[in-house]
Motif scaffolding. Structure first.
Motif, mmCIF file in Angstrom:
data_model
loop_
_atom_site.group_PDB
_atom_site.id
_atom_site.type_symbol
_atom_site.label_atom_id
_atom_site.label_comp_id
_atom_site.label_asym_id
_atom_site.label_seq_id
_atom_site.Cartn_x
_atom_site.Cartn_y
_atom_site.Cartn_z
ATOM 1 N N VAL A 80 -25.096 21.626 9.707
ATOM 2 C CA VAL A 80 -24.448 22.908 9.397
ATOM 3 C C VAL A 80 -25.403 24.016 9.848
ATOM 4 C CG1 VAL A 80 -23.330 24.278 7.608
ATOM 5 C CG2 VAL A 80 -23.413 21.789 7.407
ATOM 6 N N LYS A 81 -25.144 24.530 11.032
ATOM 7 C CA LYS A 81 -26.106 25.436 11.658
ATOM 8 C C LYS A 81 -26.320 26.711 10.850
ATOM 9 C CE LYS A 81 -25.173 23.736 16.318
ATOM 10 N NZ LYS A 81 -24.694 24.099 17.683
ATOM 11 N N TYR A 82 -25.224 27.333 10.413
ATOM 12 C CA TYR A 82 -25.396 28.638 9.784
ATOM 13 C C TYR A 82 -25.956 28.546 8.371
ATOM 14 C CZ TYR A 82 -21.004 28.211 7.087
ATOM 15 O OH TYR A 82 -20.014 27.817 6.234
ATOM 16 N N LEU A 83 -25.948 27.311 7.791
ATOM 17 C CA LEU A 83 -26.585 27.112 6.485
ATOM 18 C C LEU A 83 -27.993 26.552 6.643
ATOM 19 C CD1 LEU A 83 -23.706 25.589 4.324
ATOM 20 C CD2 LEU A 83 -24.570 27.930 4.302
ATOM 21 N N ASN A 84 -28.346 26.195 7.900
ATOM 22 C CA ASN A 84 -29.663 25.648 8.201
ATOM 23 C C ASN A 84 -29.948 24.381 7.377
ATOM 24 O OD1 ASN A 84 -32.091 25.532 9.566
ATOM 25 N ND2 ASN A 84 -33.185 26.741 8.006
ATOM 26 N N LYS A 85 -28.930 23.485 7.313
ATOM 27 C CA LYS A 85 -29.128 22.218 6.612
ATOM 28 C C LYS A 85 -28.122 21.203 7.140
ATOM 29 C CE LYS A 85 -25.994 22.958 2.694
ATOM 30 N NZ LYS A 85 -25.875 23.004 1.216
ATOM 31 N N ARG A 86 -28.334 19.941 6.774
ATOM 32 C CA ARG A 86 -27.413 18.866 7.166
ATOM 33 C C ARG A 86 -26.532 18.511 5.968
ATOM 34 N NH1 ARG A 86 -28.559 17.032 12.030
ATOM 35 N NH2 ARG A 86 -27.130 15.279 11.770
ATOM 36 N N LEU A 87 -25.308 18.137 6.274
ATOM 37 C CA LEU A 87 -24.370 17.762 5.215
ATOM 38 C C LEU A 87 -23.801 16.383 5.519
ATOM 39 C CD1 LEU A 87 -22.738 18.585 2.672
ATOM 40 C CD2 LEU A 87 -20.947 19.354 4.234
ATOM 41 N N ALA A 88 -24.007 15.437 4.619
ATOM 42 C CA ALA A 88 -23.457 14.087 4.768
ATOM 43 C C ALA A 88 -22.308 13.923 3.783
ATOM 44 C CB ALA A 88 -24.538 13.041 4.510
ATOM 45 N N TYR A 89 -21.218 13.294 4.246
ATOM 46 C CA TYR A 89 -20.100 13.052 3.344
ATOM 47 C C TYR A 89 -19.581 11.621 3.512
ATOM 48 C CZ TYR A 89 -17.358 14.290 7.535
ATOM 49 O OH TYR A 89 -16.840 14.360 8.800
ATOM 50 N N ASN A 90 -19.050 11.100 2.415
ATOM 51 C CA ASN A 90 -18.549 9.731 2.367
ATOM 52 C C ASN A 90 -17.188 9.647 3.051
ATOM 53 O OD1 ASN A 90 -18.024 7.090 1.745
ATOM 54 N ND2 ASN A 90 -17.748 7.420 -0.458
ATOM 55 N N THR A 91 -16.981 8.626 3.890
ATOM 56 C CA THR A 91 -15.708 8.473 4.605
ATOM 57 C C THR A 91 -14.885 7.283 4.106
ATOM 58 O OG1 THR A 91 -16.726 7.129 6.341
ATOM 59 C CG2 THR A 91 -16.696 9.523 6.670
ATOM 60 N N CYS A 92 -15.339 6.576 3.074
ATOM 61 C CA CYS A 92 -14.549 5.474 2.510
ATOM 62 C C CYS A 92 -13.324 6.034 1.800
ATOM 63 C CB CYS A 92 -15.392 4.649 1.543
ATOM 64 S SG CYS A 92 -16.764 3.784 2.333
ATOM 65 N N ARG A 93 -12.193 5.331 1.912
ATOM 66 C CA ARG A 93 -10.933 5.864 1.413
ATOM 67 C C ARG A 93 -10.174 4.840 0.564
ATOM 68 N NH1 ARG A 93 -9.911 6.608 7.502
ATOM 69 N NH2 ARG A 93 -11.872 5.469 7.404
ATOM 70 N N PHE A 94 -9.420 5.333 -0.397
ATOM 71 C CA PHE A 94 -8.501 4.495 -1.177
ATOM 72 C C PHE A 94 -7.176 4.385 -0.427
ATOM 73 C CE2 PHE A 94 -4.863 4.527 -4.124
ATOM 74 C CZ PHE A 94 -5.054 3.298 -4.746
ATOM 75 N N MET A 95 -6.541 3.198 -0.508
ATOM 76 C CA MET A 95 -5.278 2.976 0.212
ATOM 77 C C MET A 95 -4.243 2.327 -0.698
ATOM 78 S SD MET A 95 -4.555 0.566 3.562
ATOM 79 C CE MET A 95 -4.721 -0.935 2.584
ATOM 80 N N LEU A 96 -3.011 2.817 -0.619
ATOM 81 C CA LEU A 96 -1.870 2.262 -1.332
ATOM 82 C C LEU A 96 -0.729 2.116 -0.331
ATOM 83 C CD1 LEU A 96 -0.493 1.521 -4.087
ATOM 84 C CD2 LEU A 96 0.226 3.916 -4.199
ATOM 85 N N ASN A 97 -0.144 0.890 -0.221
ATOM 86 C CA ASN A 97 0.817 0.640 0.861
ATOM 87 C C ASN A 97 1.974 -0.256 0.402
ATOM 88 O OD1 ASN A 97 0.529 -0.814 4.222
ATOM 89 N ND2 ASN A 97 1.986 0.632 3.402
ATOM 90 N N PRO A 98 3.012 0.314 -0.266
ATOM 91 C CA PRO A 98 4.230 -0.458 -0.545
ATOM 92 C C PRO A 98 5.072 -0.579 0.714
ATOM 93 C CG PRO A 98 4.469 1.764 -1.378
ATOM 94 C CD PRO A 98 3.069 1.671 -0.845
ATOM 95 N N MET A 99 5.853 -1.675 0.810
ATOM 96 C CA MET A 99 6.643 -1.911 2.028
ATOM 97 C C MET A 99 7.840 -2.807 1.732
ATOM 98 S SD MET A 99 3.967 -4.600 3.786
ATOM 99 C CE MET A 99 2.575 -3.610 3.231
ATOM 100 N N VAL A 100 8.814 -2.771 2.617
ATOM 101 C CA VAL A 100 9.945 -3.704 2.599
ATOM 102 C C VAL A 100 10.068 -4.277 4.004
ATOM 103 C CG1 VAL A 100 11.211 -2.608 0.717
ATOM 104 C CG2 VAL A 100 11.573 -1.838 3.067
ATOM 105 N N GLY A 101 10.523 -5.545 4.091
ATOM 106 C CA GLY A 101 10.590 -6.159 5.402
ATOM 107 C C GLY A 101 11.492 -7.364 5.448
ATOM 108 N N MET A 102 11.477 -8.038 6.604
ATOM 109 C CA MET A 102 12.292 -9.225 6.838
ATOM 110 C C MET A 102 11.405 -10.313 7.445
ATOM 111 S SD MET A 102 15.291 -10.616 6.596
ATOM 112 C CE MET A 102 16.430 -9.226 6.402
#
Length: 219
Positions: free
Chosen positions: A147-169
Motif C-alpha cells: 500500500v504505497k500511500y500508507l507506506n506499509k504492506r497489507l496481507a489478507y486471507n483468501t480462504c473462502r467458505f462455500m455452500l453449493n445446493p444442486m439438482v441433477g440427473m
C-alpha cells in the motif's frame, strides 16, 4: 388320458419355467442393488458464473459411500481456477480516490476446494433425478500487497467458505459407470474493502452468489 398327461406335463413345465424366471429376475435385482452399495467415486468438471460477472472452473474428485440406491455421502477436493477475476488492489491508485470502497479484492488463480458432499436419489431406474449439497471451503494462499500511500504492506486471507445446493440427473451407463449432470447455486465468501480512507484500509468478507453447472462420471 394321454391328453390329460400332456396338459399336466405342460402346466408343470410352465410353472417350473416361470419359477426359474422369477428367481433369475430376483437375483438380477439383488446384484444391481449390491453394486450400488459400497465405496463410490466421481470425477467432475464444473463451471461457475458469479452474479458479479466473475467465473471459475472446477476439476474435482469426490469419494464416498453409497449406502443404498437412494443415499450417498462423501468428501470432495480438486482444483478451482479463478479464470475471470474481477477483483483489484484499490490502494495502488490515487491516495484519495475512495470510489473503490466496498470493491472485491484480488484472488489467487488456483485454489483447492475441500468439502463434504451428499446426495439423495429419487428413483430406482436407469435415469435417476437427484438433489445434492456440498458444504466446505476453498483453500488458497494469502495475498500480500504494498500500500504505497500508507507506506506499509497489507496481507489478507483468501480462504473462502462455500455452500453449493444442486439438482441433477444421473444416467446409469452400465453396472460400473454413471454419467450425471447438475445445476446448482453456489454461495461463496470473498474478501473485499470494508473501509478505505487516506489513513487506513479495512478488509472484510462478503457473501456472493453464482450459478454453476456440473458434469461428471461415477465409477
Amino acid at each position: 388320458m394321454k391328453r390329460i398327461v400332456f396338459i399336466v406335463c405342460f402346466v408343470l413345465a410352465a410353472v417350473v419355467y416361470a419359477a426359474g424366471q422369477i428367481v433369475s429376475s430376483s437375483s438380477l435385482v439383488v446384484t444391481k442393488t449390491a453394486l450400488l452399495e459400497g465405496y463410490e467415486q466421481s470425477i467432475e468438471l464444473s463451471y461457475t458464473q458469479f452474479f458479479n460477472a466473475e467465473g471459475g472452473i472446477d476439476i474435482n474428485y469426490i469419494g464416498g459411500w453409497r449406502f443404498n440406491r437412494m443415499f450417498y455421502a462423501g468428501l470432495g477436493t480438486g482444483l478451482y481456477l479463478d479464470v475471470t477475476d474481477v477483483g483489484g488492489a484499490p490502494w495502488g491508485l490515487a491516495p484519495y480516490n475512495l470510489q473503490y470502497h466496498k470493491s472485491l479484492l484480488d484472488m489467487p488463480l488456483v485454489s483447492i476446494p475441500l468439502y463434504a458432499h451428499g446426495r439423495v436419489y429419487f428413483t430406482q431406474k436407469r435415469w435417476m433425478p437427484f438433489a445434492g449439497l456440498s458444504v466446505g471451503g476453498v483453500l488458497s494462499t494469502p495475498i500480500d500487497d504494498n500500500v504505497k500511500y500508507l507506506n506499509k504492506r497489507l496481507a489478507y486471507n483468501t480462504c473462502r467458505f462455500m455452500l453449493n445446493p444442486m439438482v441433477g440427473m444421473n444416467y446409469q451407463i452400465n453396472a460400473d459407470m454413471d454419467l450425471y449432470f447438475s445445476l446448482g447455486y453456489r454461495g461463496m465468501t470473498r474478501p473485499y474493502v470494508a473501509d478505505l480512507t487516506q489513513y487506513d484500509i479495512t478488509v472484510g468478507q462478503q457473501f456472493i452468489g453464482a450459478i454453476d453447472l456440473h458434469v461428471g462420471f461415477t465409477f
